[in-house]
Design a protein around this motif. Structure first.
Motif, PDB file in Angstrom:
ATOM      1  N   VAL A  14       0.536  -7.724  12.434  1.00 54.01           N
ATOM      2  CA  VAL A  14       1.295  -6.516  12.102  1.00 54.01           C
ATOM      3  C   VAL A  14       2.726  -6.592  12.624  1.00 54.01           C
ATOM      4  O   VAL A  14       3.660  -6.141  11.946  1.00 54.01           O
ATOM      5  CB  VAL A  14       0.588  -5.258  12.669  1.00 54.01           C
ATOM      6  CG1 VAL A  14       1.386  -4.000  12.332  1.00 54.01           C
ATOM      7  CG2 VAL A  14      -0.807  -5.131  12.095  1.00 54.01           C
ATOM      8  N   ASN A  15       2.930  -7.167  13.800  1.00 53.31           N
ATOM      9  CA  ASN A  15       4.285  -7.247  14.345  1.00 53.31           C
ATOM     10  C   ASN A  15       5.211  -8.065  13.451  1.00 53.31           C
ATOM     11  O   ASN A  15       6.347  -7.662  13.176  1.00 53.31           O
ATOM     12  CB  ASN A  15       4.257  -7.847  15.757  1.00 53.31           C
ATOM     13  CG  ASN A  15       3.694  -6.875  16.783  1.00 53.31           C
ATOM     14  OD1 ASN A  15       3.704  -5.662  16.565  1.00 53.31           O
ATOM     15  ND2 ASN A  15       3.194  -7.404  17.892  1.00 53.31           N
ATOM     16  N   ASP A  16       4.713  -9.226  12.987  1.00 56.54           N
ATOM     17  CA  ASP A  16       5.520 -10.041  12.084  1.00 56.54           C
ATOM     18  C   ASP A  16       5.761  -9.301  10.766  1.00 56.54           C
ATOM     19  O   ASP A  16       6.879  -9.302  10.235  1.00 56.54           O
ATOM     20  CB  ASP A  16       4.830 -11.378  11.800  1.00 56.54           C
ATOM     21  CG  ASP A  16       4.905 -12.332  12.988  1.00 56.54           C
ATOM     22  OD1 ASP A  16       5.666 -12.042  13.942  1.00 56.54           O
ATOM     23  OD2 ASP A  16       4.187 -13.359  12.970  1.00 56.54           O
ATOM     24  N   PRO A  40      -2.250  -7.172   7.398  1.00 53.93           N
ATOM     25  CA  PRO A  40      -1.088  -6.841   8.236  1.00 53.93           C
ATOM     26  C   PRO A  40       0.057  -6.209   7.438  1.00 53.93           C
ATOM     27  O   PRO A  40       0.715  -5.279   7.906  1.00 53.93           O
ATOM     28  CB  PRO A  40      -0.685  -8.195   8.828  1.00 53.93           C
ATOM     29  CG  PRO A  40      -1.956  -8.979   8.877  1.00 53.93           C
ATOM     30  CD  PRO A  40      -2.715  -8.561   7.647  1.00 53.93           C
ATOM     31  N   ALA A  41       0.303  -6.710   6.226  1.00 56.16           N
ATOM     32  CA  ALA A  41       1.401  -6.172   5.413  1.00 56.16           C
ATOM     33  C   ALA A  41       1.174  -4.705   5.093  1.00 56.16           C
ATOM     34  O   ALA A  41       2.079  -3.868   5.222  1.00 56.16           O
ATOM     35  CB  ALA A  41       1.553  -6.984   4.126  1.00 56.16           C
ATOM     36  N   TRP A  42      -0.043  -4.373   4.698  1.00 57.25           N
ATOM     37  CA  TRP A  42      -0.324  -2.982   4.318  1.00 57.25           C
ATOM     38  C   TRP A  42      -0.453  -2.086   5.543  1.00 57.25           C
ATOM     39  O   TRP A  42      -0.155  -0.890   5.481  1.00 57.25           O
ATOM     40  CB  TRP A  42      -1.556  -2.922   3.418  1.00 57.25           C
ATOM     41  CG  TRP A  42      -1.251  -3.522   2.075  1.00 57.25           C
ATOM     42  CD1 TRP A  42      -1.571  -4.772   1.633  1.00 57.25           C
ATOM     43  CD2 TRP A  42      -0.497  -2.918   1.018  1.00 57.25           C
ATOM     44  NE1 TRP A  42      -1.075  -4.983   0.371  1.00 57.25           N
ATOM     45  CE2 TRP A  42      -0.418  -3.867  -0.035  1.00 57.25           C
ATOM     46  CE3 TRP A  42       0.103  -1.673   0.859  1.00 57.25           C
ATOM     47  CZ2 TRP A  42       0.248  -3.590  -1.229  1.00 57.25           C
ATOM     48  CZ3 TRP A  42       0.761  -1.404  -0.344  1.00 57.25           C
ATOM     49  CH2 TRP A  42       0.841  -2.357  -1.365  1.00 57.25           C
ATOM     50  N   GLN A  43      -0.874  -2.648   6.675  1.00 61.81           N
ATOM     51  CA  GLN A  43      -0.869  -1.870   7.925  1.00 61.81           C
ATOM     52  C   GLN A  43       0.563  -1.502   8.306  1.00 61.81           C
ATOM     53  O   GLN A  43       0.845  -0.368   8.720  1.00 61.81           O
ATOM     54  CB  GLN A  43      -1.524  -2.682   9.043  1.00 61.81           C
ATOM     55  CG  GLN A  43      -3.034  -2.845   8.890  1.00 61.81           C
ATOM     56  CD  GLN A  43      -3.609  -3.862   9.870  1.00 61.81           C
ATOM     57  OE1 GLN A  43      -2.897  -4.453  10.673  1.00 61.81           O
ATOM     58  NE2 GLN A  43      -4.919  -4.084   9.783  1.00 61.81           N
ATOM     59  N   ALA A  44       1.475  -2.464   8.149  1.00 59.21           N
ATOM     60  CA  ALA A  44       2.884  -2.207   8.462  1.00 59.21           C
ATOM     61  C   ALA A  44       3.460  -1.146   7.524  1.00 59.21           C
ATOM     62  O   ALA A  44       4.215  -0.257   7.955  1.00 59.21           O
ATOM     63  CB  ALA A  44       3.685  -3.501   8.361  1.00 59.21           C
ATOM     64  N   LEU A  45       3.093  -1.217   6.258  1.00 57.38           N
ATOM     65  CA  LEU A  45       3.592  -0.226   5.302  1.00 57.38           C
ATOM     66  C   LEU A  45       3.125   1.175   5.655  1.00 57.38           C
ATOM     67  O   LEU A  45       3.875   2.144   5.533  1.00 57.38           O
ATOM     68  CB  LEU A  45       3.137  -0.601   3.884  1.00 57.38           C
ATOM     69  CG  LEU A  45       4.100  -1.512   3.131  1.00 57.38           C
ATOM     70  CD1 LEU A  45       3.417  -2.215   1.977  1.00 57.38           C
ATOM     71  CD2 LEU A  45       5.304  -0.715   2.637  1.00 57.38           C
ATOM     72  N   ARG A  46       1.878   1.279   6.114  1.00 60.09           N
ATOM     73  CA  ARG A  46       1.385   2.607   6.493  1.00 60.09           C
ATOM     74  C   ARG A  46       2.146   3.139   7.704  1.00 60.09           C
ATOM     75  O   ARG A  46       2.388   4.342   7.803  1.00 60.09           O
ATOM     76  CB  ARG A  46      -0.121   2.563   6.791  1.00 60.09           C
ATOM     77  CG  ARG A  46      -0.679   3.950   7.130  1.00 60.09           C
ATOM     78  CD  ARG A  46      -2.182   4.005   7.143  1.00 60.09           C
ATOM     79  NE  ARG A  46      -2.768   3.113   8.136  1.00 60.09           N
ATOM     80  CZ  ARG A  46      -4.042   3.128   8.487  1.00 60.09           C
ATOM     81  NH1 ARG A  46      -4.873   4.006   7.929  1.00 60.09           N
ATOM     82  NH2 ARG A  46      -4.513   2.287   9.375  1.00 60.09           N
TER      83      ARG A  46
END
Length: 587
Positions: A320-322, A270-276
């Protein structure tokens, strides 16, 4: 007065070049490799990094003892306290330990207590960290430090006096007094008798320790033999390793960063999805440079201007939302950090201009502002003037907190600080760090004496010649090589970082067009023509200190540039762009 950087060409090793060619590299790639090392030993492991090449954990002194201690704590039911540093290396260390304990070794999350240091109260197991640990209400089975603890005997002794065991895992230099005697165990590649790679980061040390814990659990029948390996943890060990600027010539560091980048670019976390979503790197894969400049800066911003736990929550977010919510806060913190940084940089530039001469060996600056930003200031000013630099912030309690950057390759800051402490034994309230980056705290009234001793310490290490800014390049490139395909050849030698720098080239150009760009108009967009007549688009970031400065170059001027070739994606078209690092007029 600022000295113009001296542009020099690296000298390739013929033996390494020949060996690199035997490994199947092109002439161009072999030259780059031969410019970065003179050792043929393990060259294949450096050029083609793989996790299987990582040095076995058993070479890390005391690792088996540490694993036994941690396994005993896992089998108990009290709290396991993770005491980690506040920078990216420390935050990723907390993530590694937590993920291993909870997701792989089935420790209940309620048993894990995080005590991440506070930049305001200083590095290490500070009095504040001890106070926070002692205030934990549930019984404590074990404190595991990561990325800190080696220099904290006095505070560890306090914890021991309260019946609390501390297992230190760290990678920083060991003090003259030795490892902390009050710790139940110390795992640190720097300690005498340890045969492990001395260049690894703190997150790598705790990764190896947790790998050994897994083996111990299996041996004791407490974990299935086919339980998942910890390879996935390379995901954020890569981030912490890059962020801590350790050597990327080390086969171990190259292997963990390479493996981590492969996992990162799957975008399953989720962290890296958010970064993308926040920054897709123009559709290109995330590389080590992206980790350092786009990710680590945001994570470090949390401890510099806000709450470091935001960074840890971001890395451990379950969806991803968090993750995006925490990332937006980190991004806001980073923008706040940049605004504060500009104010402090103005102070630093004024002081540096007043103090710098041709015979200056070092720079010590006294600033007002956020102490969390002084390391960035030390790097910026140090690189501009080419000298080791300490930026100090008045904490308004009678003390100064300082961050030092070595800048010059041959400088050892820990050695310099040690020598200074021997000249005046009450100079430092605290000190620690690495050869190239260190921190300290001193009484305010000792500032002038500190400045004088630091200058002497650097002069002792460098000898008769004061340092000048140097930009090392891989030489000149023919026009026909400067195409987008060149980037593929360069990228095949990733990851790039300290001691394995991203390729830089030099050349003579005529300025065809030049204009100021950026919000502050401090960047220069140029069209540059080679002696053969080819015109390239170029960008020179931070060419001016402020928008009020005059444009330093004019159309028609002939200049020598140090540059990195890069891809520029615009309106669906990909072209080669030169990123200028230094530009000097030919007189």
């Amino acid at each position: 007065m600022i000295k113009h950087p001296k542009i020099v060409h690296r000298t390739p090793s013929q033996e390494v070049y020949d060996t690199a060619k035997q490994l199947g590299l092109s002439d161009f790639q072999a030259r780059l490799v031969a410019n970065r090392t003179d050792q043929t030993e393990q060259l294949d492991e450096i050029v083609f990094p793989k996790l299987k090449h990582i040095q076995h954990p058993s070479a890390l002194k005391n690792i088996e003892e540490a694993a036994q201690i941690i396994v005993k704590a896992i089998q108990s039911d009290g709290a396991i306290v993770l005491a980690t540093d506040y920078d990216t290396d420390g935050v990723t260390s907390a993530w590694v330990a937590t993920t291993a304990l909870c997701d792989y070794f089935n420790v209940a999350k309620s048993r894990i207590v995080h005590v991440i240091g506070d930049r305001k109260t200083g590095y290490g197991i500070t009095d504040d960290v001890v106070k926070r640990i002692l205030s934990i209400e549930q019984p404590i089975d074990l404190v595991i430090s990561a990325d800190q603890g080696s220099s904290d005997e006095d505070r560890i002794a306090v914890l021991k006096s309260h019946g609390i065991d501390v297992c230190v895992t760290d990678h920083h230099q060991i003090p003259v007094s030795g490892v902390p005697q009050s710790a139940i165990c110390t795992v640190n590649p720097q300690q005498s008798g340890c045969e492990y790679d001395k260049t690894i980061a703190g997150c790598f040390v705790i990764f190896l320790v947790m790998t050994q814990v897994r083996q111990t659990l299996i041996k004791q029948g407490l974990l299935e033999k086919d339980s998942p390996s910890l390879k996935y943890l390379a995901l954020n060990v890569a981030l912490g390793t890059v962020a801590d600027s350790v050597s990327l010539k080390s086969p171990n560091n190259r292997a963990i960063v390479y493996a981590g980048l492969q996992l990162i670019n799957l975008f399953q976390s989720p962290a890296w999805q958010a970064l993308r979503q926040l920054n897709d790197n123009q559709g290109m894969p995330f590389d080590a440079e992206f980790l350092g400049f786009q990710v680590a800066t945001r994570i470090n911003a949390a401890s510099r201007v806000s709450d470091v736990t935001t960074a840890f929550k971001f890395l451990t977010a379950g969806n991803v939302n968090d993750a995006m919510s925490y990332l937006q806060q980190l991004d806001e913190d980073n923008q706040n950090r940049r605004a504060q940084q500009e104010i402090m940089l103005q102070q630093a530039h004024q002081q540096a201009q007043q103090r710098y001469t041709d015979t200056t060996y070092s720079m010590t600056l006294k600033l007002n502002g956020n102490a969390g930003i002084q390391g960035i200031i030390a790097s910026r000013i140090g690189e501009q003037y080419g000298v080791p630099t300490v930026a100090m912030t008045d904490l308004e309690d009678g003390t100064l907190a300082g961050s030092a950057r070595g800048i010059v390759p041959d400088i050892d800051l820990r050695e310099a600080f040690q020598w200074m402490s021997e000249q005046k034994n009450d100079l430092f309230l605290s000190m620690g760090g690495h050869k190239g980056a260190a921190g300290c705290m001193i009484p305010l009234e000792f500032y002038d004496e500190f400045s004088h001793l630091f200058e002497q310490a650097i002069q002792l290490q460098l000898g008769d010649s004061a340092p000048v800014p140097i930009i090392e390049t891989d030489g000149e490139l023919d026009d026909w090589l400067l195409t987008p395909n060149l980037i593929d050849e360069i990228n095949a030698l990733e990851p790039f970082g300290r001691e394995w720098p991203k390729p830089m080239f030099s050349g003579e150009f005529t300025i065809v067009q030049i204009r100021e760009v950026g919000q502050q108009k401090t960047h220069l967009s140029c069209k540059l023509k080679t002696p053969s007549g080819t015109v390239f688009q170029a960008i020179y970031f931070n060419a001016k200190q402020s928008e009020n400065d005059p444009t330093p170059f004019v159309t028609g001027e002939v200049v020598v540039c140090a540059y990195q070739p890069a891809l520029n994606n615009f309106a669906g078209r990909t072209s080669l762009q030169l990123r200028i690092s230094a530009m000097t007029s030919i007189e």
